[in-house]
Design a protein around this motif. Structure first.
Motif, mmCIF file in Angstrom:
data_model
loop_
_atom_site.group_PDB
_atom_site.id
_atom_site.type_symbol
_atom_site.label_atom_id
_atom_site.label_comp_id
_atom_site.label_asym_id
_atom_site.label_seq_id
_atom_site.Cartn_x
_atom_site.Cartn_y
_atom_site.Cartn_z
ATOM 1 N N THR A 180 -54.538 69.546 11.248
ATOM 2 C CA THR A 180 -54.762 70.716 12.092
ATOM 3 C C THR A 180 -53.613 71.700 11.975
ATOM 4 O O THR A 180 -53.822 72.919 11.988
ATOM 5 N N GLU A 181 -52.387 71.198 11.837
ATOM 6 C CA GLU A 181 -51.244 72.091 11.669
ATOM 7 C C GLU A 181 -51.385 72.910 10.391
ATOM 8 O O GLU A 181 -51.079 74.114 10.366
ATOM 9 N N TYR A 182 -51.847 72.282 9.307
ATOM 10 C CA TYR A 182 -52.099 73.036 8.071
ATOM 11 C C TYR A 182 -53.189 74.076 8.282
ATOM 12 O O TYR A 182 -53.077 75.220 7.826
ATOM 13 N N LYS A 183 -54.256 73.689 8.962
ATOM 14 C CA LYS A 183 -55.345 74.631 9.240
ATOM 15 C C LYS A 183 -54.826 75.835 10.013
ATOM 16 O O LYS A 183 -55.179 76.991 9.713
ATOM 17 N N ASN A 184 -53.990 75.596 11.003
ATOM 18 C CA ASN A 184 -53.460 76.691 11.816
ATOM 19 C C ASN A 184 -52.535 77.594 11.005
ATOM 20 O O ASN A 184 -52.487 78.810 11.229
ATOM 21 N N GLN A 185 -51.795 77.021 10.056
ATOM 22 C CA GLN A 185 -50.971 77.847 9.174
ATOM 23 C C GLN A 185 -51.855 78.759 8.319
ATOM 24 O O GLN A 185 -51.532 79.928 8.091
ATOM 25 N N ILE A 186 -52.955 78.208 7.844
ATOM 26 C CA ILE A 186 -53.905 78.999 7.054
ATOM 27 C C ILE A 186 -54.475 80.129 7.895
ATOM 28 O O ILE A 186 -54.556 81.282 7.459
ATOM 29 N N ASP A 187 -54.870 79.814 9.138
ATOM 30 C CA ASP A 187 -55.420 80.830 10.027
ATOM 31 C C ASP A 187 -54.410 81.943 10.285
ATOM 32 O O ASP A 187 -54.757 83.129 10.277
ATOM 33 N N LEU A 190 -50.313 76.586 -0.134
ATOM 34 C CA LEU A 190 -50.522 75.839 1.108
ATOM 35 C C LEU A 190 -51.653 74.824 0.944
ATOM 36 O O LEU A 190 -51.569 73.681 1.411
ATOM 37 N N ILE A 191 -52.719 75.239 0.271
ATOM 38 C CA ILE A 191 -53.843 74.338 0.024
ATOM 39 C C ILE A 191 -53.400 73.165 -0.839
ATOM 40 O O ILE A 191 -53.772 72.002 -0.577
ATOM 41 N N ARG A 192 -52.612 73.449 -1.858
ATOM 42 C CA ARG A 192 -52.124 72.385 -2.743
ATOM 43 C C ARG A 192 -51.285 71.382 -1.961
ATOM 44 O O ARG A 192 -51.413 70.166 -2.152
ATOM 45 N N ASP A 193 -50.450 71.867 -1.049
ATOM 46 C CA ASP A 193 -49.635 70.969 -0.238
ATOM 47 C C ASP A 193 -50.506 70.107 0.675
ATOM 48 O O ASP A 193 -50.175 68.947 0.935
ATOM 49 N N ALA A 194 -51.604 70.661 1.179
ATOM 50 C CA ALA A 194 -52.467 69.944 2.125
ATOM 51 C C ALA A 194 -53.437 68.991 1.441
ATOM 52 O O ALA A 194 -53.982 68.086 2.083
ATOM 53 N N ALA A 206 -57.399 71.211 3.242
ATOM 54 C CA ALA A 206 -57.515 71.860 1.932
ATOM 55 C C ALA A 206 -58.925 72.394 1.733
ATOM 56 O O ALA A 206 -59.120 73.501 1.218
ATOM 57 N N PHE A 207 -59.925 71.629 2.148
ATOM 58 C CA PHE A 207 -61.316 72.091 2.080
ATOM 59 C C PHE A 207 -61.481 73.376 2.888
ATOM 60 O O PHE A 207 -62.130 74.329 2.440
#
Length: 369
Positions: free
Chosen positions: A118-125, A175-179, A185-186
């Motif tokens: 979720t933290e990765y998702k929020n960074q993407i957002d 960021l996607i590559r890291d996740a 990543a999806f």
């Protein structure tokens, strides 16, 4: 580059509530302004849409907690009174996820801790929100430049938008590559241009297949990747064989040795007609330098097709089978919106897609100098 990903999310899942014990992932938090008598739900974004799986008890201090049994990674939502909705990605490996929020405002404060994905998702957002805001400002600058007949400022804003898109795309891919491999990543790859980044998406899909081969999202992603693989950058362009206005069959392969812009358009397509003056301009610049255009019309009547060619002064090759969206070329190239373009190199391989305006001019300048 932006998409509404939640409408596309689906997941085969098996979950259960366990409020009577402490087995599973604990979800807790505090709501600053949750109204008395309001409703709060925990929902899962499933194969058949959003489904409620638990009703949350929010006490007078705004505190709540529940336990959730998770069998595989999934997208969940905390729905606070239908006013504030927070999306989570949970894998079942989290011990406790804390979600604090305002609770009664769609744009209200929220923070999530304890969930890596979720933290990765929020960074993407956050990244995409900043991108959209900057694009909005540049679009306003373009409108002002158009009003003032300031072509230089208009072009400057357009180039800034292209640079911003390229920079943001690079940061997003990192960021996607890291996740990866994960549903975070999806989530991220829904927001990048699949036509220009197919190899990257293919590599992420392969990683996700290894990690989560039975996941509903992964299966759907792999199906989409397989369908687009034949039209990926670097692949040989499918043959086209259609009649020109004189009834002669023109083939794409007959144009080998040239850079060819395959341009899907139609007389009824306003964006296509608006783009035509720019295409005419770049054609006139490079037509004597191994550059050709093959216009493929998705019109239904010969009269409208030929009328648009004459009205817009389009001097390149034109073909059509007048079958609208059932055109064989449109089917072979998976075209479901126009204008759509494919740039083919002298060996017949696809080297770029969906070039328009400044991006088309920049690509041709890169090729021809």
């Amino acid at each position: 580059m932006m998409k509404s990903v939640l409408l596309l999310l689906g997941l085969v899942f098996s979950v259960g509530c366990a409020q009577q014990d402490s087995i599973g992932t604990k979800i807790s938090g505090n709501l600053e302004q949750f109204p008395a008598g309001g409703f709060a739900y925990l929902e899962v974004i499933g194969e058949n849409g959003v489904q409620p799986i638990d009703t949350l008890e929010v006490d007078t201090n705004g505190d709540y907690s529940t336990f959730l049994s998770i069998n595989e990674p999934a997208f969940y939502r905390l729905n606070f009174n239908g006013r504030q909705i927070i999306t989570l990605i949970l894998t079942g490996e989290e011990n406790e996820v804390v979600v604090n929020a305002q609770g009664n405002d769609p744009r209200g404060f929220s923070e999530v801790s304890g969930s890596y994905d979720t933290e990765y998702k929020n960074q993407i957002d956050a990244m995409m929100q900043a991108y959209r805001q900057q694009i909005k400002q540049l679009q306003q600058a373009q409108r002002e430049a158009r009003t003032n007949n300031d072509a230089q400022s208009f072009q400057s804003a357009q180039l800034q938008m292209m640079d911003l898109a390229k920079t943001t795309e690079g940061e997003l891919k990192s960021l996607i590559r890291d996740a990866s491999p994960s549903l975070a990543a999806f989530y991220g790859i829904q927001m990048i241009d699949a036509t220009q980044n197919f190899m990257f998406i293919d590599s992420i899909a392969a990683e996700m297949q290894t990690e989560m081969p039975e996941n509903f999202h992964v299966k759907g992603l792999l199906t989409q990747v397989a369908a687009k693989k034949s039209l990926a950058i670097g692949k040989e362009a499918p043959e086209i064989a259609l009649e020109n206005p004189e009834g002669e069959i023109i083939t794409l392969s007959s144009l080998r040795g040239n850079y060819v812009l395959v341009d899907f358009w139609a007389a009824w397509c306003r964006p296509c007609r608006a783009e035509n003056p720019n295409v005419v301009r770049v054609y006139n610049l490079y037509s004597n330098r191994n550059f050709e255009i093959l216009g493929i019309s998705l019109d239904r009547t010969r009269e409208k097709w030929l009328g648009a060619i004459q009205q817009d002064g389009l001097p390149w090759l034109h073909v059509s089978d007048l079958k609208y969206w059932r055109s064989q070329a449109a089917i072979d190239y998976q075209v479901n919106a126009i204008p759509a373009t494919f740039l083919i190199d002298p060996e017949g391989k696809i080297i770029a897609k969906n070039l328009r305006g400044a991006s088309l001019e920049a690509k041709l300048k890169e090729i021809f100098g």
